[in-house]
Design a protein around this motif. Structure first.
Motif, PDB file in Angstrom:
ATOM      1  N   HIS A  47       0.937   7.003  -1.595  1.00 27.93           N
ATOM      2  CA  HIS A  47       0.397   7.974  -0.557  1.00 27.93           C
ATOM      3  C   HIS A  47       0.823   9.219  -0.589  1.00 27.93           C
ATOM      4  N   SER A  67      -4.310  -0.318  -2.526  1.00 31.78           N
ATOM      5  CA  SER A  67      -4.536   0.793  -2.492  1.00 31.78           C
ATOM      6  C   SER A  67      -4.585   1.899  -3.892  1.00 31.78           C
ATOM      7  N   SER A 118      -8.291   9.059  -1.070  1.00 32.88           N
ATOM      8  CA  SER A 118      -7.828   7.828  -0.606  1.00 32.88           C
ATOM      9  C   SER A 118      -6.464   7.695   0.190  1.00 32.88           C
ATOM     10  N   THR A 119      -5.900   8.811   0.556  1.00 33.04           N
ATOM     11  CA  THR A 119      -4.807   8.696   1.343  1.00 33.04           C
ATOM     12  C   THR A 119      -4.997   8.005   2.675  1.00 33.04           C
ATOM     13  N   MET A 120      -4.007   7.101   2.809  1.00 36.54           N
ATOM     14  CA  MET A 120      -4.080   6.050   3.913  1.00 36.54           C
ATOM     15  C   MET A 120      -3.128   6.803   5.103  1.00 36.54           C
ATOM     16  N   ASP A 121      -3.513   6.508   6.214  1.00 39.76           N
ATOM     17  CA  ASP A 121      -2.685   6.933   7.244  1.00 39.76           C
ATOM     18  C   ASP A 121      -1.442   6.163   7.458  1.00 39.76           C
ATOM     19  N   THR A 124      -1.542   2.781   9.321  1.00 48.14           N
ATOM     20  CA  THR A 124      -1.882   1.676   8.657  1.00 48.14           C
ATOM     21  C   THR A 124      -0.844   0.698   7.864  1.00 48.14           C
ATOM     22  N   VAL A 125       0.022   1.691   7.195  1.00 46.71           N
ATOM     23  CA  VAL A 125       1.100   1.165   6.486  1.00 46.71           C
ATOM     24  C   VAL A 125       2.152   0.594   7.194  1.00 46.71           C
TER      25      VAL A 125
END
Length: 322
Positions: A47, A67, A118-121, A124-125
């Motif tokens: 990310h 991801s 597509s970067t995830m917060d 969430t990780v």
């Protein structure tokens, strides 16, 4: 890293001590981020690349497979490239597909846009990691945000007389649990069994990632499938087309033994003369894949001082070297 820098000064550079100072700049300036991690339960580094709009080449495991998705030229979907067989050859083939996309500036531009989107917060990780730690300690992870949302669904006029056991059980089962996730109680009690026991248990049904490739020398083919004895010839599995290498490919996870298979090119059954072939009693020619015994390792990471004391993290497994 220092050794590679010293041996290949014109081809390799690294500065691991500066990672936390100049890392974001490197991520932004890189054409691709490579993460050939054998095990990655959650993953944050991918990310960090995505934030910079940099696509990732990764091994399909743990949080990486959740991801990082294979970029497809026909649909312009995906944010990187994956390899499923933990071998140098499969890793290099993923890099070849990445380089081919890089040479097509329009496709590569789309790929970078997909990566950025597509970067995830980080929350969430973090939540995924927390759930794993809770599970390892046999505790129930309570997501207060989810509980709050569910509480809002309860009617204000609800009272104890409306309580229905069967309804609640059915609601939880259908909403949060799928049949494949159900495990016997004795399986749960063995969460902290010895590594040897877990290894022995996992080896009852060994699997190995096997990559199939078919180069046809033409782009006029509409669709290519593979079918074989690994599932009783019951299904046609679609292959992915790589425009740069002009190759159709697919990675499948097969059990130990011999597997006969054939390719289906626009409804025409054929075999690949560049792969192992065999004849059956009727004289039909098939390709054959030989899958040897594999050892399953439930956790193999530098974070574990002793791999024999490692435990299963969410059922994610990698192949342990002989």
């Amino acid at each position: 890293l220092d050794d590679l820098t010293w041996r290949y000064p014109n081809s390799f550079w690294s500065a691991p001590n500066d990672f936390f100072m100049d890392g974001p700049v490197v991520n932004l300036g890189a054409d691709f981020g490579m993460m050939p991690s054998a095990f990655e339960p959650g993953g944050i580094v991918q990310h960090e690349f995505f934030v910079a709009g940099t696509p990732v080449i990764a091994f399909k495991t743990g949080g990486l497979k959740d991801s990082v998705f294979e970029f497809k030229w026909d649909s312009n979907e995906g944010n990187g490239f994956l390899f499923e067989s933990f071998t140098a050859g499969d890793f290099m083939y993923a890099m070849e597909r990445a380089i081919g996309t890089f040479h097509n500036k329009e496709k590569y531009g789309t790929l970078r846009q997909n990566a950025r989107a597509s970067t995830m917060d980080g929350a969430t990780v973090t939540r995924a990691w927390t759930k794993e730690f809770y599970r390892l300690r046999k505790k129930v992870f309570i997501d207060n945000e989810l509980v709050g949302k569910e509480m809002l669904k309860i009617p204000l006029d609800w009272d104890i007389s409306k309580y229905n056991d069967s309804y609640i059980d059915e609601y939880i089962y259908n909403t949060y649990i799928s049949p494949i996730e159900l495990r016997k109680e004795d399986d749960v009690d063995n969460s902290f069994a010895s590594f040897d026991d877990l290894l022995k248990k996992g080896s009852k049904d060994p699997i190995a990632a096997t990559t199939f490739k078919l180069s046809l020398g033409t782009k006029s083919v509409g669709r290519v499938y593979i079918s074989g004895s690994f599932d009783g010839w019951k299904q046609k599995h679609p292959l992915i087309y790589d425009s740069y290498t002009n190759t159709w490919f697919l990675t499948m996870h097969l059990g130990k033994g011999k597997h006969l298979y054939k390719y289906i090119v626009d409804d025409n059954w054929t075999y690949n003369p560049n792969e192992n072939i065999t004849k059956d009693e009727a004289g039909n020619i098939n390709n054959i894949a030989l899958v040897e015994q594999t050892y399953i390792c439930l956790l193999y990471t530098s974070d574990a001082a002793d791999e024999r004391s490692s435990v299963d993290l969410g059922g994610r497994r990698i192949i342990k070297k002989k």
